[in-house]
Write a protein that holds these residues in place. Structure first.
Motif, PDB file in Angstrom:
ATOM      1  N   MET A   1       0.843  -1.182   0.000  1.00  0.00           N
ATOM      2  CA  MET A   1       0.000   0.000   0.000  1.00  0.00           C
ATOM      3  C   MET A   1       0.886   1.243   0.000  1.00  0.00           C
ATOM      4  N   ARG A   2       0.532   2.221  -0.775  1.00  0.00           N
ATOM      5  CA  ARG A   2       1.324   3.439  -0.882  1.00  0.00           C
ATOM      6  C   ARG A   2       0.942   4.407   0.224  1.00  0.00           C
ATOM      7  N   SER A   3       1.919   5.150   0.687  1.00  0.00           N
ATOM      8  CA  SER A   3       1.639   6.195   1.660  1.00  0.00           C
ATOM      9  C   SER A   3       1.058   7.409   0.939  1.00  0.00           C
ATOM     10  N   GLY A   4       0.567   8.365   1.704  1.00  0.00           N
ATOM     11  CA  GLY A   4       0.026   9.584   1.104  1.00  0.00           C
ATOM     12  C   GLY A   4       1.054  10.292   0.252  1.00  0.00           C
ATOM     13  N   GLN A   5       2.295  10.384   0.773  1.00  0.00           N
ATOM     14  CA  GLN A   5       3.324  11.052  -0.017  1.00  0.00           C
ATOM     15  C   GLN A   5       3.662  10.233  -1.247  1.00  0.00           C
ATOM     16  N   THR A  10       0.857  16.180  -0.608  1.00  0.00           N
ATOM     17  CA  THR A  10       1.812  16.994   0.133  1.00  0.00           C
ATOM     18  C   THR A  10       1.660  16.721   1.633  1.00  0.00           C
ATOM     19  N   LEU A  11       2.665  17.132   2.386  1.00  0.00           N
ATOM     20  CA  LEU A  11       2.576  16.974   3.839  1.00  0.00           C
ATOM     21  C   LEU A  11       1.401  17.769   4.402  1.00  0.00           C
ATOM     22  N   THR A  12       1.126  18.918   3.833  1.00  0.00           N
ATOM     23  CA  THR A  12      -0.011  19.735   4.274  1.00  0.00           C
ATOM     24  C   THR A  12      -1.323  19.011   4.016  1.00  0.00           C
ATOM     25  N   GLU A  13      -1.446  18.383   2.850  1.00  0.00           N
ATOM     26  CA  GLU A  13      -2.666  17.636   2.536  1.00  0.00           C
ATOM     27  C   GLU A  13      -2.838  16.452   3.487  1.00  0.00           C
ATOM     28  N   ILE A  14      -1.736  15.763   3.770  1.00  0.00           N
ATOM     29  CA  ILE A  14      -1.800  14.638   4.701  1.00  0.00           C
ATOM     30  C   ILE A  14      -2.181  15.122   6.097  1.00  0.00           C
TER      31      ILE A  14
END
Length: 85
Positions: A1-5, A10-14
């Motif tokens: 499974m892929r991480s958000g990044q 972006t880190l802000t979106e996460i």
């Protein structure tokens, strides 16, 4: 499974997603919308890169046929200055 990044977020979106979850909200629709927007951006960029690739191929083909001795000081480089008329 892929991480958000790994999915291009972006880190802000996460952080926003984590904040939503922390507030008891279900961020699934928000995540879906972010991923759909990112996919659109990727596909747009792919089209731009394909067009750039075509232009570079054209310039490379032209460069093989040109004689560097025919470049003038005004043109600097006939590869980049366009076809002769």
């Amino acid at each position: 499974m892929r991480s958000g990044q790994g999915a291009g977020l972006t880190l802000t979106e996460i952080a926003t997603i984590l904040d939503m979850r922390g507030e008891g909200l279900e961020p699934c629709t928000h995540v879906h919308d972010l991923l759909a927007a990112r996919l659109h951006d990727v596909r747009t960029r792919q089209q731009e890169l394909a067009a750039l690739g075509t232009e570079l191929e054209t310039l490379i083909r032209r460069s093989v046929r040109l004689d560097p001795a025919e470049c003038s000081d005004a043109e600097i480089c006939q590869i980049l200055s366009g076809p002769r008329r």
